[in-house]
Design a protein around this motif. Sequence first.
Motif, PDB file in Angstrom:
ATOM      1  N   THR A 189     -12.699  -2.993  -1.950  1.00  0.00           N
ATOM      2  CA  THR A 189     -11.261  -2.793  -2.305  1.00  0.00           C
ATOM      3  C   THR A 189     -10.318  -2.079  -1.329  1.00  0.00           C
ATOM      4  O   THR A 189     -10.608  -1.273  -0.754  1.00  0.00           O
ATOM      5  CB  THR A 189     -11.294  -1.909  -3.751  1.00  0.00           C
ATOM      6  N   VAL A 190      -9.248  -2.619  -1.343  1.00  0.00           N
ATOM      7  CA  VAL A 190      -8.327  -1.879  -0.592  1.00  0.00           C
ATOM      8  C   VAL A 190      -7.217  -1.576  -1.520  1.00  0.00           C
ATOM      9  O   VAL A 190      -6.739  -1.956  -2.595  1.00  0.00           O
ATOM     10  CB  VAL A 190      -7.619  -3.066   0.523  1.00  0.00           C
ATOM     11  N   TYR A 191      -6.607  -0.174  -1.055  1.00  0.00           N
ATOM     12  CA  TYR A 191      -5.600   0.636  -1.900  1.00  0.00           C
ATOM     13  C   TYR A 191      -4.188   0.564  -1.015  1.00  0.00           C
ATOM     14  O   TYR A 191      -4.155   0.655   0.023  1.00  0.00           O
ATOM     15  CB  TYR A 191      -5.838   1.735  -2.422  1.00  0.00           C
ATOM     16  N   LEU A 192      -3.099   0.498  -1.884  1.00  0.00           N
ATOM     17  CA  LEU A 192      -1.846   0.674  -1.323  1.00  0.00           C
ATOM     18  C   LEU A 192      -1.122   1.776  -2.249  1.00  0.00           C
ATOM     19  O   LEU A 192      -0.657   1.435  -3.328  1.00  0.00           O
ATOM     20  CB  LEU A 192      -1.065  -0.894  -1.351  1.00  0.00           C
ATOM     21  N   GLN A 193      -1.073   3.069  -1.639  1.00  0.00           N
ATOM     22  CA  GLN A 193      -0.182   4.065  -2.341  1.00  0.00           C
ATOM     23  C   GLN A 193       1.024   4.066  -2.083  1.00  0.00           C
ATOM     24  O   GLN A 193       1.403   4.257  -0.922  1.00  0.00           O
ATOM     25  CB  GLN A 193      -1.149   5.492  -2.048  1.00  0.00           C
ATOM     26  N   MET A 194       1.669   3.832  -3.142  1.00  0.00           N
ATOM     27  CA  MET A 194       3.262   3.908  -2.982  1.00  0.00           C
ATOM     28  C   MET A 194       3.898   5.097  -3.535  1.00  0.00           C
ATOM     29  O   MET A 194       4.076   5.282  -4.889  1.00  0.00           O
ATOM     30  CB  MET A 194       3.867   2.284  -3.501  1.00  0.00           C
ATOM     31  N   ASP A 195       4.693   5.675  -2.963  1.00  0.00           N
ATOM     32  CA  ASP A 195       5.257   7.218  -3.193  1.00  0.00           C
ATOM     33  C   ASP A 195       6.747   6.852  -2.773  1.00  0.00           C
ATOM     34  O   ASP A 195       7.217   6.201  -2.320  1.00  0.00           O
ATOM     35  CB  ASP A 195       4.597   8.256  -2.407  1.00  0.00           C
ATOM     36  N   SER A 196       7.849   7.641  -3.631  1.00  0.00           N
ATOM     37  CA  SER A 196       9.134   7.893  -3.416  1.00  0.00           C
ATOM     38  C   SER A 196       9.795   6.367  -3.458  1.00  0.00           C
ATOM     39  O   SER A 196      10.433   5.964  -2.598  1.00  0.00           O
ATOM     40  CB  SER A 196       9.209   8.152  -1.975  1.00  0.00           C
ATOM     41  N   LEU A 197       9.369   5.695  -4.731  1.00  0.00           N
ATOM     42  CA  LEU A 197       9.674   4.247  -4.707  1.00  0.00           C
ATOM     43  C   LEU A 197      11.167   4.179  -4.920  1.00  0.00           C
ATOM     44  O   LEU A 197      11.850   5.231  -5.344  1.00  0.00           O
ATOM     45  CB  LEU A 197       8.821   3.441  -5.742  1.00  0.00           C
ATOM     46  N   LYS A 198      11.660   3.120  -4.278  1.00  0.00           N
ATOM     47  CA  LYS A 198      13.074   2.695  -4.482  1.00  0.00           C
ATOM     48  C   LYS A 198      13.175   1.244  -5.119  1.00  0.00           C
ATOM     49  O   LYS A 198      12.349   0.663  -5.301  1.00  0.00           O
ATOM     50  CB  LYS A 198      13.590   2.782  -2.957  1.00  0.00           C
ATOM     51  N   SER A 199      14.562   1.112  -5.559  1.00  0.00           N
ATOM     52  CA  SER A 199      14.563  -0.060  -6.323  1.00  0.00           C
ATOM     53  C   SER A 199      14.389  -1.245  -5.372  1.00  0.00           C
ATOM     54  O   SER A 199      13.994  -2.279  -5.732  1.00  0.00           O
ATOM     55  CB  SER A 199      16.048  -0.226  -6.772  1.00  0.00           C
ATOM     56  N   GLU A 200      14.603  -1.124  -4.140  1.00  0.00           N
ATOM     57  CA  GLU A 200      14.495  -2.284  -3.063  1.00  0.00           C
ATOM     58  C   GLU A 200      12.991  -2.565  -2.921  1.00  0.00           C
ATOM     59  O   GLU A 200      12.561  -3.296  -2.138  1.00  0.00           O
ATOM     60  CB  GLU A 200      15.009  -2.132  -1.912  1.00  0.00           C
ATOM     61  N   ASP A 201      12.303  -1.577  -3.575  1.00  0.00           N
ATOM     62  CA  ASP A 201      10.775  -2.101  -3.383  1.00  0.00           C
ATOM     63  C   ASP A 201      10.277  -2.897  -4.634  1.00  0.00           C
ATOM     64  O   ASP A 201       9.156  -3.350  -4.576  1.00  0.00           O
ATOM     65  CB  ASP A 201       9.783  -0.685  -3.646  1.00  0.00           C
ATOM     66  N   THR A 202      11.027  -3.192  -5.405  1.00  0.00           N
ATOM     67  CA  THR A 202      10.802  -4.353  -6.730  1.00  0.00           C
ATOM     68  C   THR A 202      10.430  -5.506  -5.853  1.00  0.00           C
ATOM     69  O   THR A 202      11.224  -6.262  -5.226  1.00  0.00           O
ATOM     70  CB  THR A 202      12.108  -4.404  -7.473  1.00  0.00           C
ATOM     71  N   ALA A 203       9.151  -6.026  -6.397  1.00  0.00           N
ATOM     72  CA  ALA A 203       8.893  -7.284  -5.805  1.00  0.00           C
ATOM     73  C   ALA A 203       7.277  -7.697  -6.112  1.00  0.00           C
ATOM     74  O   ALA A 203       6.871  -6.778  -7.141  1.00  0.00           O
ATOM     75  CB  ALA A 203       8.768  -7.239  -4.256  1.00  0.00           C
ATOM     76  N   VAL A 204       6.805  -8.945  -6.270  1.00  0.00           N
ATOM     77  CA  VAL A 204       5.430  -9.212  -6.443  1.00  0.00           C
ATOM     78  C   VAL A 204       4.710  -8.733  -5.126  1.00  0.00           C
ATOM     79  O   VAL A 204       4.995  -9.261  -3.833  1.00  0.00           O
ATOM     80  CB  VAL A 204       5.542 -10.497  -6.641  1.00  0.00           C
ATOM     81  N   TYR A 205       3.721  -8.097  -5.184  1.00  0.00           N
ATOM     82  CA  TYR A 205       2.964  -7.582  -4.013  1.00  0.00           C
ATOM     83  C   TYR A 205       1.572  -8.271  -4.030  1.00  0.00           C
ATOM     84  O   TYR A 205       1.088  -8.682  -5.071  1.00  0.00           O
ATOM     85  CB  TYR A 205       2.584  -6.048  -4.262  1.00  0.00           C
ATOM     86  N   TYR A 206       1.324  -9.116  -2.738  1.00  0.00           N
ATOM     87  CA  TYR A 206      -0.045  -9.945  -2.570  1.00  0.00           C
ATOM     88  C   TYR A 206      -0.885  -9.169  -1.558  1.00  0.00           C
ATOM     89  O   TYR A 206      -0.234  -8.327  -0.531  1.00  0.00           O
ATOM     90  CB  TYR A 206       0.619 -10.704  -2.205  1.00  0.00           C
ATOM     91  N   CYS A 207      -1.945  -9.391  -1.647  1.00  0.00           N
ATOM     92  CA  CYS A 207      -2.982  -9.216  -0.524  1.00  0.00           C
ATOM     93  C   CYS A 207      -3.196 -10.248   0.308  1.00  0.00           C
ATOM     94  O   CYS A 207      -3.381 -11.485  -0.657  1.00  0.00           O
ATOM     95  CB  CYS A 207      -4.008  -8.174  -0.940  1.00  0.00           C
ATOM     96  N   ARG A 208      -3.708 -10.273   1.368  1.00  0.00           N
ATOM     97  CA  ARG A 208      -4.097 -11.463   2.238  1.00  0.00           C
ATOM     98  C   ARG A 208      -5.146 -11.185   3.096  1.00  0.00           C
ATOM     99  O   ARG A 208      -4.977  -9.979   3.891  1.00  0.00           O
ATOM    100  CB  ARG A 208      -2.750 -11.514   3.007  1.00  0.00           C
ATOM    101  N   THR A 209      -5.743 -11.961   3.617  1.00  0.00           N
ATOM    102  CA  THR A 209      -6.895 -11.661   4.674  1.00  0.00           C
ATOM    103  C   THR A 209      -7.372 -12.746   5.372  1.00  0.00           C
ATOM    104  O   THR A 209      -6.721 -14.188   4.996  1.00  0.00           O
ATOM    105  CB  THR A 209      -8.068 -11.111   3.866  1.00  0.00           C
TER     106      THR A 209
END
Length: 122
Positions: free
Chosen positions: A78-98
Amino acid sequence: EVQLQASGGGLVQVGGSLRLSCAASGFIFDDYAIAWYRQAPGKEREGVSCIGSSDERTYYSDSVKGRFSVSRDNAKNTVYLQMDSLKSEDTAVYYCRTGGSVCSIADLFPYWGRGTLVTVSS
């Protein structure tokens, strides 16, 4: 069969935090770099972050540097993405890729997981 599944998205207020997870199967997890991409409404998909395989070097786009942190747990595939201090422009669908061992070729990785929606409200 390579499978990636992103999870952990949701609705959060500006300034809040979320942690996304990318669970992987079907390949030797330790040997592959994992990248995070996102696609906001009406915009092209963009790279956000990446973590290498053996050296676990991390990379971030300028737009998230200092606010997001990527890590991996090879025991849990598993890989994690910790997202802090979120902004409105961070709104999106997030994908992982390899699909490779180094982040420098993340744009060529052939395998995508299903995304998870992050909505940041003001």
